[in-house]
Design an enzyme around this catalytic site. Structure first.
Site, PDB file in Angstrom:
ATOM      1  N   HIS A 163      43.155  45.058  43.169  1.00 57.93           N
ATOM      2  CA  HIS A 163      42.976  43.754  42.554  1.00 57.93           C
ATOM      3  C   HIS A 163      44.144  42.866  42.960  1.00 57.93           C
ATOM      4  O   HIS A 163      45.121  43.318  43.575  1.00 57.93           O
ATOM      5  CB  HIS A 163      42.866  43.861  41.035  1.00 57.93           C
ATOM      6  CG  HIS A 163      41.499  44.266  40.561  1.00 57.93           C
ATOM      7  ND1 HIS A 163      40.389  43.471  40.744  1.00 57.93           N
ATOM      8  CD2 HIS A 163      41.068  45.385  39.934  1.00 57.93           C
ATOM      9  CE1 HIS A 163      39.322  44.072  40.237  1.00 57.93           C
ATOM     10  NE2 HIS A 163      39.708  45.242  39.750  1.00 57.93           N
ATOM     11  N   ASP A 199      44.102  36.122  44.524  1.00 54.21           N
ATOM     12  CA  ASP A 199      42.669  35.916  44.714  1.00 54.21           C
ATOM     13  C   ASP A 199      42.345  34.551  45.307  1.00 54.21           C
ATOM     14  O   ASP A 199      41.603  34.442  46.288  1.00 54.21           O
ATOM     15  CB  ASP A 199      41.936  36.047  43.373  1.00 54.21           C
ATOM     16  CG  ASP A 199      41.672  37.494  42.988  1.00 54.21           C
ATOM     17  OD1 ASP A 199      41.950  38.399  43.812  1.00 54.21           O
ATOM     18  OD2 ASP A 199      41.196  37.735  41.875  1.00 54.21           O
TER      19      ASP A 199
END
Length: 373
Positions: free
Chosen positions: A128, A158
């Protein structure tokens, strides 16, 4: 309708950075068709509040069904761009990898969004945002002296290191394809983009102007004139008075005597003076005092907070009952707009497939290869 009007994008729905990239492409005017699994995927809330899905229509296809894969391939033949965020090898196993798609459409720009990239020892590993930031060195930068690295939500990895690099890559490859008639693969990895974001500081590190120790440098709260301070009401203000003239205005407006800022040995004392001073008034008073000045002081607002400047520029808008950020950047001749709200998975299956030239929709719905929600 935006500078990308006429560009057709197929999005194979995934998580996080790939949808954000496709949201941005849609807001720039592209016709983005979002292909989702029946019932949708993981979500942080109800479909109408999944704002990263705004701006495009949703088609539900069961990609385990060969007829659904055939539909994707027919869509690809008409598209300019395909975006997928699967683990490496998944698209190939489905029959819609780069070689499959380029055989159908040689000019296609094939955008791939992953955390670790398409190759390398970690390519098949889960991860992640926080993991990609950790390995790239970007996470190490964030935090106060003597403390642990601080987590910047998932914005830095991200969306900055992932989504925005994917969009830049897609636009560059699209420009090349329009000139040459040949598409290519854009391998956008969050770990790559996050490392690339540290370029300026890597140069400073090499030149001795930056230290590896957190909270000791000019831009990481080491310098007291670039930090966040608590106010009397428990809120905060951000101070970024780096340049001498801006710092002079800061000290003048605060009405304080401050130790020499050019000697880092004085930074602890200066930090203490500034902290004690800002705790004497509530945030609103400091905001009024510094409004319009060059002291580089701003209130730390909550998400989607109110401020005259934000209101004047329409930075946040209320649409479909939800307060959200307006599209960015802004264009003088081809302005962007908020078009469609986030859709339920399969909400536009029939109409969108028809618009893209798929004619056997009833059969697809009857067999379950496609689903209309």
């Amino acid at each position: 309708m935006g500078p990308l009007e006429g560009v057709k994008v197929v999005e194979l729905a995934g998580l996080g950075p790939a949808p954000f990239a496709c949201m941005l492409l849609a807001e720039l005017g592209a016709d983005v068709l979002r292909i989702e699994r029946p019932g949708g995927g993981l979500a942080m809330g109800p479909p109408e509040l999944e704002l990263v899905n705004r701006g495009r229509r949703s088609v539900a296809l069961d990609l385990k069904n060969p007829a659904a894969i055939d539909v994707v391939r027919r869509l690809v033949a008409e598209a300019d761009v395909l975006v997928e965020g699967f683990r490496p090898g998944v698209a190939e196993r489905l029959g819609v990898g780069p070689e499959d798609c380029h055989a159908l459409n040689p000019r296609l720009v094939y955008g791939r969004m992953t955390g670790w990239g398409q190759d390398g020892p970690l390519a098949q590993s889960a991860g992640h945002d926080i993991d990609y930031l950790a390995l790239s060195g970007a996470l190490h930068l964030i935090g106060r002296a003597g403390g642990p690295p601080q987590v910047p939500a998932n914005l830095l990895g991200d969306f900055a290191g992932g989504s925005l690099y994917l969009v830049v890559g897609v636009l560059a490859a699209l420009h090349n394809a329009q000139r040459t008639g040949e598409g290519q693969v854009v391998d956008s990895a969050i770990v790559d983009g996050s490392a690339h974001l540290t370029t300026m500081l890597l140069g400073a590190l090499a030149g001795g102007a930056w230290k590896q120790e957190r909270g000791t440098n000019l831009l990481d709260t080491g310098a007291p004139f670039y930090d966040v301070y608590e106010t009397a009401d428990g809120k905060h203000v951000a101070v970024g008075a780096i340049e001498p003239q801006f710092y002079a205005e800061l000290i003048d407006k605060l009405g304080i005597d401050a130790p020499d800022r050019y000697d880092p040995a004085n930074w602890p004392d200066l930090h203490k003076v500034l902290a004690e001073t800002f705790r004497q008034r509530p945030q609103a008073e400091w905001t009024e005092l510094f409004d319009g000045s060059d002291a580089c002081v701003a209130p730390v607002l909550p998400m989607a907070g109110d401020h005259p400047h934000l209101e004047a520029r329409g930075v946040f808008v209320d649409k479909d009952g939800v307060r959200q950020a307006a599209p960015a950047p802004r264009f003088s001749r081809t302005p962007t707009t908020l078009d469609r709200p986030p859709a339920r998975a399969g909400q536009h299956t029939r109409e969108a497939l028809a618009d893209w030239g798929i004619t056997d929709i009833d059969g697809l719905l009857q067999t379950g290869a496609a689903v209309q929600n």
